[in-house]
Design a protein around this motif. Structure first.
Motif, PDB file in Angstrom:
ATOM      1  N   MET A   1      -3.298   6.058   5.737  1.00 13.68           N
ATOM      2  CA  MET A   1      -4.004   6.353   4.359  1.00 13.68           C
ATOM      3  C   MET A   1      -5.465   6.234   4.547  1.00 13.68           C
ATOM      4  SD  MET A   1      -2.935   4.452   1.090  1.00 13.68           S
ATOM      5  CE  MET A   1      -1.851   3.373   1.791  1.00 13.68           C
ATOM      6  N   MET A  54      -4.556  -1.465 -22.211  1.00 16.71           N
ATOM      7  CA  MET A  54      -4.315  -2.192 -20.992  1.00 16.71           C
ATOM      8  C   MET A  54      -3.118  -2.407 -20.389  1.00 16.71           C
ATOM      9  SD  MET A  54      -7.741  -3.363 -20.406  1.00 16.71           S
ATOM     10  CE  MET A  54      -7.298  -4.490 -19.258  1.00 16.71           C
ATOM     11  N   MET A  55      -2.181  -2.514 -21.234  1.00 17.22           N
ATOM     12  CA  MET A  55      -0.735  -2.425 -20.723  1.00 17.22           C
ATOM     13  C   MET A  55       0.158  -1.081 -20.534  1.00 17.22           C
ATOM     14  SD  MET A  55       0.342  -5.809 -22.790  1.00 17.22           S
ATOM     15  CE  MET A  55       1.983  -5.756 -22.254  1.00 17.22           C
ATOM     16  N   LEU A  82       6.746 -10.079 -18.205  1.00 18.98           N
ATOM     17  CA  LEU A  82       6.537  -8.794 -17.655  1.00 18.98           C
ATOM     18  C   LEU A  82       6.769  -8.649 -16.563  1.00 18.98           C
ATOM     19  CD1 LEU A  82       4.750  -6.533 -19.186  1.00 18.98           C
ATOM     20  CD2 LEU A  82       5.506  -8.439 -20.559  1.00 18.98           C
ATOM     21  N   SER A  93       7.462   3.019  -7.292  1.00 23.17           N
ATOM     22  CA  SER A  93       6.511   3.404  -6.644  1.00 23.17           C
ATOM     23  C   SER A  93       6.838   3.554  -5.182  1.00 23.17           C
ATOM     24  CB  SER A  93       5.583   2.105  -6.686  1.00 23.17           C
ATOM     25  OG  SER A  93       4.934   2.007  -7.995  1.00 23.17           O
ATOM     26  N   GLY A 113      -1.378   5.398  -9.458  1.00 30.80           N
ATOM     27  CA  GLY A 113      -0.518   4.314  -9.774  1.00 30.80           C
ATOM     28  C   GLY A 113      -0.701   4.065 -11.310  1.00 30.80           C
TER      29      GLY A 113
ATOM     30  N   MET B  13      -0.678  -9.944 -18.414  1.00 33.43           N
ATOM     31  CA  MET B  13       0.296  -8.965 -18.483  1.00 33.43           C
ATOM     32  C   MET B  13      -0.059  -7.636 -18.021  1.00 33.43           C
ATOM     33  SD  MET B  13       2.462  -9.387 -22.137  1.00 33.43           S
ATOM     34  CE  MET B  13       1.155  -9.763 -23.251  1.00 33.43           C
ATOM     35  N   ALA B  14      -1.447  -7.457 -18.328  1.00 31.92           N
ATOM     36  CA  ALA B  14      -2.120  -5.995 -17.996  1.00 31.92           C
ATOM     37  C   ALA B  14      -2.109  -6.052 -16.424  1.00 31.92           C
ATOM     38  CB  ALA B  14      -3.125  -5.515 -18.320  1.00 31.92           C
ATOM     39  N   VAL B  16      -0.305  -7.884 -14.150  1.00 34.20           N
ATOM     40  CA  VAL B  16       1.021  -7.600 -13.789  1.00 34.20           C
ATOM     41  C   VAL B  16       1.429  -6.243 -13.624  1.00 34.20           C
ATOM     42  CG1 VAL B  16       3.641  -8.201 -14.220  1.00 34.20           C
ATOM     43  CG2 VAL B  16       2.051  -9.971 -14.601  1.00 34.20           C
ATOM     44  N   MET B  17       1.023  -5.477 -14.676  1.00 33.13           N
ATOM     45  CA  MET B  17       1.627  -4.148 -14.779  1.00 33.13           C
ATOM     46  C   MET B  17       0.839  -3.336 -13.571  1.00 33.13           C
ATOM     47  SD  MET B  17       3.676  -3.782 -17.018  1.00 33.13           S
ATOM     48  CE  MET B  17       3.921  -1.973 -16.931  1.00 33.13           C
ATOM     49  N   ILE B  18      -0.623  -3.552 -13.695  1.00 29.39           N
ATOM     50  CA  ILE B  18      -1.311  -2.925 -12.308  1.00 29.39           C
ATOM     51  C   ILE B  18      -0.751  -3.303 -11.220  1.00 29.39           C
ATOM     52  CG2 ILE B  18      -3.774  -2.905 -11.221  1.00 29.39           C
ATOM     53  CD1 ILE B  18      -4.817  -3.317 -14.288  1.00 29.39           C
ATOM     54  N   PHE B  20       2.289  -4.129 -10.249  1.00 26.59           N
ATOM     55  CA  PHE B  20       3.460  -3.200  -9.808  1.00 26.59           C
ATOM     56  C   PHE B  20       3.367  -1.779  -9.743  1.00 26.59           C
ATOM     57  CE2 PHE B  20       6.258  -7.115 -11.369  1.00 26.59           C
ATOM     58  CZ  PHE B  20       6.828  -7.242 -10.368  1.00 26.59           C
ATOM     59  N   ARG B  21       2.316  -1.161 -10.386  1.00 29.56           N
ATOM     60  CA  ARG B  21       2.177   0.133 -10.448  1.00 29.56           C
ATOM     61  C   ARG B  21       1.337   0.455  -9.138  1.00 29.56           C
ATOM     62  NH1 ARG B  21       0.971   0.775 -16.725  1.00 29.56           N
ATOM     63  NH2 ARG B  21       3.114   1.588 -17.618  1.00 29.56           N
ATOM     64  N   VAL B  22       0.314  -0.251  -8.780  1.00 25.68           N
ATOM     65  CA  VAL B  22      -0.542   0.224  -7.865  1.00 25.68           C
ATOM     66  C   VAL B  22      -0.204  -0.290  -6.103  1.00 25.68           C
ATOM     67  CG1 VAL B  22      -2.985   0.247  -6.804  1.00 25.68           C
ATOM     68  CG2 VAL B  22      -2.315   0.508  -9.266  1.00 25.68           C
ATOM     69  N   PRO B  24       2.642  -1.232  -4.488  1.00 25.08           N
ATOM     70  CA  PRO B  24       3.589  -0.571  -3.683  1.00 25.08           C
ATOM     71  C   PRO B  24       3.187   0.511  -3.187  1.00 25.08           C
ATOM     72  CG  PRO B  24       4.716  -1.200  -5.881  1.00 25.08           C
ATOM     73  CD  PRO B  24       3.271  -1.458  -5.728  1.00 25.08           C
ATOM     74  N   LEU B  25       2.223   1.597  -3.903  1.00 28.80           N
ATOM     75  CA  LEU B  25       1.682   2.764  -3.613  1.00 28.80           C
ATOM     76  C   LEU B  25       0.865   2.496  -2.209  1.00 28.80           C
ATOM     77  CD1 LEU B  25       1.034   4.717  -6.554  1.00 28.80           C
ATOM     78  CD2 LEU B  25       3.185   4.604  -5.390  1.00 28.80           C
ATOM     79  N   LEU B  26       0.101   1.617  -2.123  1.00 30.76           N
ATOM     80  CA  LEU B  26      -0.892   1.141  -1.167  1.00 30.76           C
ATOM     81  C   LEU B  26      -0.311   0.286   0.093  1.00 30.76           C
ATOM     82  CD1 LEU B  26      -4.019  -0.031  -3.196  1.00 30.76           C
ATOM     83  CD2 LEU B  26      -3.518   2.181  -2.199  1.00 30.76           C
ATOM     84  N   PHE B  28       3.491  -0.534   0.641  1.00 31.23           N
ATOM     85  CA  PHE B  28       4.453  -0.623   1.672  1.00 31.23           C
ATOM     86  C   PHE B  28       4.579   1.002   1.825  1.00 31.23           C
ATOM     87  CE2 PHE B  28       4.894  -3.855  -1.430  1.00 31.23           C
ATOM     88  CZ  PHE B  28       5.517  -5.052  -0.662  1.00 31.23           C
TER      89      PHE B  28
END
Lengths: 258, 107
Positions: A1, A54-55, A82, A93, A113, B13-14, B16-18, B20-22, B24-26, B28
């Protein structure tokens, strides 16, 4: 990557937008419910928008609102709730990353993402073959915009509505959760069993005065979810569907080559 | 909770969201091979949504009776594959109707 320049293929971007727009409209009621719930709970209009920007997660924001109303004061508890709720994003993902093509460099992965959700994941995975950045970024923009508009509209609506309707709207997010749970529970016995176990544990925990006194609502949700999922994982191990569908894709590709 | 604290809560909380979202893509590239962990993660969403919904839903409107009606309507309609919008709005409407009828009957 490696790092790649941000370049957009217009056609693919448009295709993404086209597929994302229905999801954007689909988010309106969910996010409106979220807006109503937050402003009903006494959260200021600006703060509610700040949360959404934000969330960007209806279930997470609903949980946060519940915690706030329940009198939770520990910032850590909000984050932990959360965390438990969104473990599943690891799965999403991971499985979508298998399908990225070579246009997905580091920046592209971060940008996609940030705006990925269950719904955009579901739409993207319906595509056969590899996924490129232009398509994916087009896909995730409309739902985000829809979500923000809906949330703001919900807040404004809450101020206008008479009390009788606002009281009835208290159920709207829960009804939506029921709408998410019931169809898979109907179609899959393990999911049905997991749902019933969660239901039972949740009611039991609610009825034990010791737990009610010592644990906040957030802890009870986490405790219930972890116990239930452990039981589910022990009783009903999930078959690796991804491997199967990947093999199917390969078969299809091979056939096409022939 | 003070406004400042709640802003911190939202930011955490934001984060935590970021995460989880980002992440794993980078980081794993492979898959989770562990069957137990996979199964656990697959059931988490249902477990969380169920425990969030019950029993709190019964206190979400002005009476347990109206909420119960709302729950029944939501379960029946979603069982018959209605869209989320239909489920949510019909459930809300049934709560509204039951509450109006109850007001009418008690006065």
């Amino acid at each position: 990557m490696e790092n790649k320049k941000l370049k957009l293929d217009r056609g693919e971007y448009r295709r993404g937008l086209k597929e994302g727009i229905p999801a954007g409209f689909g988010y309106l009621p969910v996010s409106m419910a979220c807006g109503v719930a937050s402003c009903k709970a006494g959260i200021a209009f600006g703060m509610s928008q700040f949360m959404s920007i934000m969330m960007y997660t209806a279930s997470g924001q609903a949980a946060a609102i519940n915690l706030l109303v329940g009198g939770e004061t520990a910032v850590f508890m909000f984050a932990l709730t959360l965390f438990v709720m969104n473990c599943r994003y690891l799965l999403l993902s991971l499985s979508i990353a298998q399908r990225f093509d070579s246009s997905m460099g580091t920046i592209q992965r971060i940008l996609f993402g940030l705006f990925n959700t269950d719904e955009t994941f579901g739409i993207a995975m319906k595509n056969k073959g590899k996924l490129n950045f232009s398509y994916l970024i087009g896909l995730v923009i409309p739902p985000y915009i829809g979500f923000l508009i809906g949330n703001a509209a919900g807040c404004l609506l809450n101020d206008i509505l008479p009390k009788s309707i606002s009281s009835a709207l208290g159920i709207v997010l829960f009804a939506m959760f029921i709408g998410i749970i019931v169809p898979p529970a109907r179609d899959s016995k393990p999911v049905l069993a997991v749902t019933i176990i969660a239901l039972t544990i949740s009611f039991i925990l609610e009825c034990i005065p010791f737990i009610k006194q010592h644990l906040t609502a957030g802890w009870i949700i986490i405790l219930c979810a972890v116990i239930t999922s452990l039981i589910g994982a022990i009783l009903f191990p999930v078959e690796d569907k991804d491997e199967k569908s990947n093999n199917d894709d390969k078969l299809i590709e091979e056939k096409e080559e022939k | 909770m003070s406004t400042m604290n709640f802003i911190f809560a939202v930011l955490s909380m934001a984060a935590v969201m970021i995460f989880f979202r980002v992440m794993p893509l980078l980081f794993f590239k492979g898959k989770i091979k562990n069957k137990f962990l996979n199964s656990f993660l697959a059931y988490v969403p249902y477990a969380v949504l169920t425990s969030m919904t019950f029993p709190e839903v019964f206190h979400s409107t002005s009476s347990v009776t109206s909420a119960t009606f709302g729950v029944i309507v939501a379960i029946v309609l979603s069982y018959f594959e209605q869209s989320l919008i239909v489920v949510a709005l019909s459930s809300t409407a049934s709560v509204f109707i039951v509450e109006q009828v109850m007001k009418f009957m008690t006065k």
